[in-house]
Design a protein around this motif. Structure first.
Motif, PDB file in Angstrom:
ATOM      1  N   PHE B  14       0.459  -1.225  -0.003  1.00 55.80           N
ATOM      2  CA  PHE B  14       0.124  -0.320   0.270  1.00 55.80           C
ATOM      3  C   PHE B  14       0.974   1.431  -0.603  1.00 55.80           C
ATOM      4  CE2 PHE B  14      -2.795  -3.394   1.626  1.00 55.80           C
ATOM      5  CZ  PHE B  14      -3.884  -3.481   1.209  1.00 55.80           C
ATOM      6  N   PHE B  15       0.411   2.570  -0.670  1.00 57.32           N
ATOM      7  CA  PHE B  15       0.200   3.370  -0.367  1.00 57.32           C
ATOM      8  C   PHE B  15       2.024   3.749   0.435  1.00 57.32           C
ATOM      9  CE2 PHE B  15       1.063   8.487   0.369  1.00 57.32           C
ATOM     10  CZ  PHE B  15       1.165   8.210  -0.749  1.00 57.32           C
ATOM     11  N   ALA B  86       2.269  -2.057  -5.746  1.00 55.55           N
ATOM     12  CA  ALA B  86       1.843  -1.101  -5.751  1.00 55.55           C
ATOM     13  C   ALA B  86       2.987   0.123  -6.129  1.00 55.55           C
ATOM     14  CB  ALA B  86       1.640  -0.485  -4.020  1.00 55.55           C
ATOM     15  N   GLY B 120      -3.781  11.569  -3.373  1.00 59.48           N
ATOM     16  CA  GLY B 120      -4.227  11.573  -4.504  1.00 59.48           C
ATOM     17  C   GLY B 120      -5.805  11.878  -5.634  1.00 59.48           C
ATOM     18  N   ARG B 125      -6.636   7.355  -1.962  1.00 58.29           N
ATOM     19  CA  ARG B 125      -5.242   7.028  -3.185  1.00 58.29           C
ATOM     20  C   ARG B 125      -3.952   7.770  -2.741  1.00 58.29           C
ATOM     21  NH1 ARG B 125      -8.267   5.665  -8.153  1.00 58.29           N
ATOM     22  NH2 ARG B 125      -9.114   7.660  -7.691  1.00 58.29           N
ATOM     23  N   VAL B 150      -0.747   5.858  -9.338  1.00 54.63           N
ATOM     24  CA  VAL B 150      -1.707   5.611  -8.305  1.00 54.63           C
ATOM     25  C   VAL B 150      -2.287   4.925  -7.598  1.00 54.63           C
ATOM     26  CG1 VAL B 150      -4.672   6.583  -8.395  1.00 54.63           C
ATOM     27  CG2 VAL B 150      -3.640   7.486  -9.890  1.00 54.63           C
ATOM     28  N   VAL B 151      -1.943   4.541  -6.216  1.00 55.94           N
ATOM     29  CA  VAL B 151      -2.188   3.751  -5.487  1.00 55.94           C
ATOM     30  C   VAL B 151      -2.932   3.839  -3.987  1.00 55.94           C
ATOM     31  CG1 VAL B 151      -0.105   2.384  -3.464  1.00 55.94           C
ATOM     32  CG2 VAL B 151       1.298   3.714  -6.134  1.00 55.94           C
ATOM     33  N   GLU B 152      -3.226   2.518  -3.838  1.00 55.04           N
ATOM     34  CA  GLU B 152      -4.137   2.861  -2.805  1.00 55.04           C
ATOM     35  C   GLU B 152      -3.473   2.998  -1.238  1.00 55.04           C
ATOM     36  OE1 GLU B 152      -7.128   1.108  -3.076  1.00 55.04           O
ATOM     37  OE2 GLU B 152      -7.761   1.365  -5.039  1.00 55.04           O
ATOM     38  N   ARG B 153      -4.594   3.657  -0.345  1.00 52.43           N
ATOM     39  CA  ARG B 153      -4.108   3.485   0.844  1.00 52.43           C
ATOM     40  C   ARG B 153      -4.899   2.618   1.517  1.00 52.43           C
ATOM     41  NH1 ARG B 153      -2.109   8.745   2.338  1.00 52.43           N
ATOM     42  NH2 ARG B 153      -2.263  10.328   1.205  1.00 52.43           N
TER      43      ARG B 153
END
Lengths: 142, 156
Positions: B14-15, B86, B120, B125, B150-153
């Protein structure tokens, strides 16, 4: 090669006109495109089902650019580009590209052009866009 | 024992778990004539640079070279095998330079570094900027640039 050989028509640096929009035919994205592209690039990134790899539309636009009512650009080198991914592109979407030359700069070996390009889907939405820098040959001396 | 056999199965990251300055090196890949032929067929870009061996003998390259975008695609594939998942998520932007040719038989790999992190498009994100270099067997950087993802939190 003998001197009488007829070279295919090409669009040289001198022939490029700034600001003139060029619109390509469309191409419908299929699962076959995704399979071939993923195979040749080895892109194993996870994405939602039906969404095509991020770079596929841009790659297809380079081929679509050969199918406009202008001889192919005499590209010596693709120097670089900036690109934005604005929305998803899915299998079944039909995309085409719209481009125009923003700037021309003369160089020793040819000329550098900056081209603005957008990838547009069947609903008229611009899904990707950016600026490409290309080194283009000068017209050979007659 | 070689350790880079099955690096594809990267756990999701994840982020929060990416930090600026982290570096990654991908496996290598030898670019073949087949890669170029398939890419020409797929993209429809049959420029003589990539398809006419005789014409290219007289060019500064001396032979056919890979499409720049093929190199970029191969770079993306290699990065997806060398970075945490990620770090190569959904692309939002790209700045890229083609610095030198990739010829048939060249072996390239990707060196990447997390260069930046910021908020984001929504609270779930973040955006991660990665600097990437595509390097050949002689250590020459043939392509380089910055990719933004774009990376998921992590869910709270």
């Amino acid at each position: 090669m003998n001197g009488a050989a007829v070279l295919p028509a090409q669009c040289y640096f001198e022939d490029v006109e700034k600001g003139v929009p060029l619109e390509t035919p469309g191409i419908t994205l299929t699962a076959a495109h995704v399979t071939l592209f993923s195979g040749v690039t080895g892109d194993a990134a996870l994405r939602d089902p039906g969404v095509v790899p991020d770079l596929l539309p841009l790659c297809l636009s380079s081929g679509l650019g050969w199918r406009v009512p202008r001889p192919p650009l005499a590209v010596l080198a693709f120097m670089g580009f900036e690109w934005r991914f604005l929305g998803p592109v899915r299998v079944g979407d039909t995309i085409h590209s719209v481009s125009r030359t923003l700037t021309k700069r003369s160089m020793r070996e040819g000329g550098v052009i900056i081209e603005e390009r957008g990838i547009v889907n069947q609903r008229g939405e611009t899904v990707q866009s950016g600026k490409l820098t290309l080194l283009v040959a000068r017209r050979p001396a007659a | 024992m070689l350790s880079f056999g099955l690096v594809d199965a990267q756990p999701a990251v994840f982020f929060e778990e990416l930090s600026v300055g982290q570096e990654f090196t991908s496996p290598g890949r030898t670019v073949t004539e087949s890669d170029i032929v398939i890419f020409a067929g797929l993209s429809g870009d049959y420029n003589v640079l990539h398809t006419d061996a005789e014409h290219m003998k007289a060019s500064i390259f001396g032979e056919r070279i890979a499409h720049g975008l093929l190199g970029l695609g191969i770079q993306q594939g290699l990065a997806s095998r060398g970075e945490p998942a990620a770090a190569h998520g959904l692309l939002s932007a790209l700045k890229w330079k083609f610095k030198g040719p990739i010829k048939i038989g060249d072996t390239v790999h990707v060196r990447s570094r997390i260069a930046g992190k910021r908020d984001g498009p929504d609270s779930g994100r973040g955006l991660v900027t990665v600097e990437r270099r595509l390097v050949n067997q002689r250590g020459e950087v043939v392509q380089e640039g910055e990719t933004e993802h774009v990376v998921e939190r992590r869910k709270p």
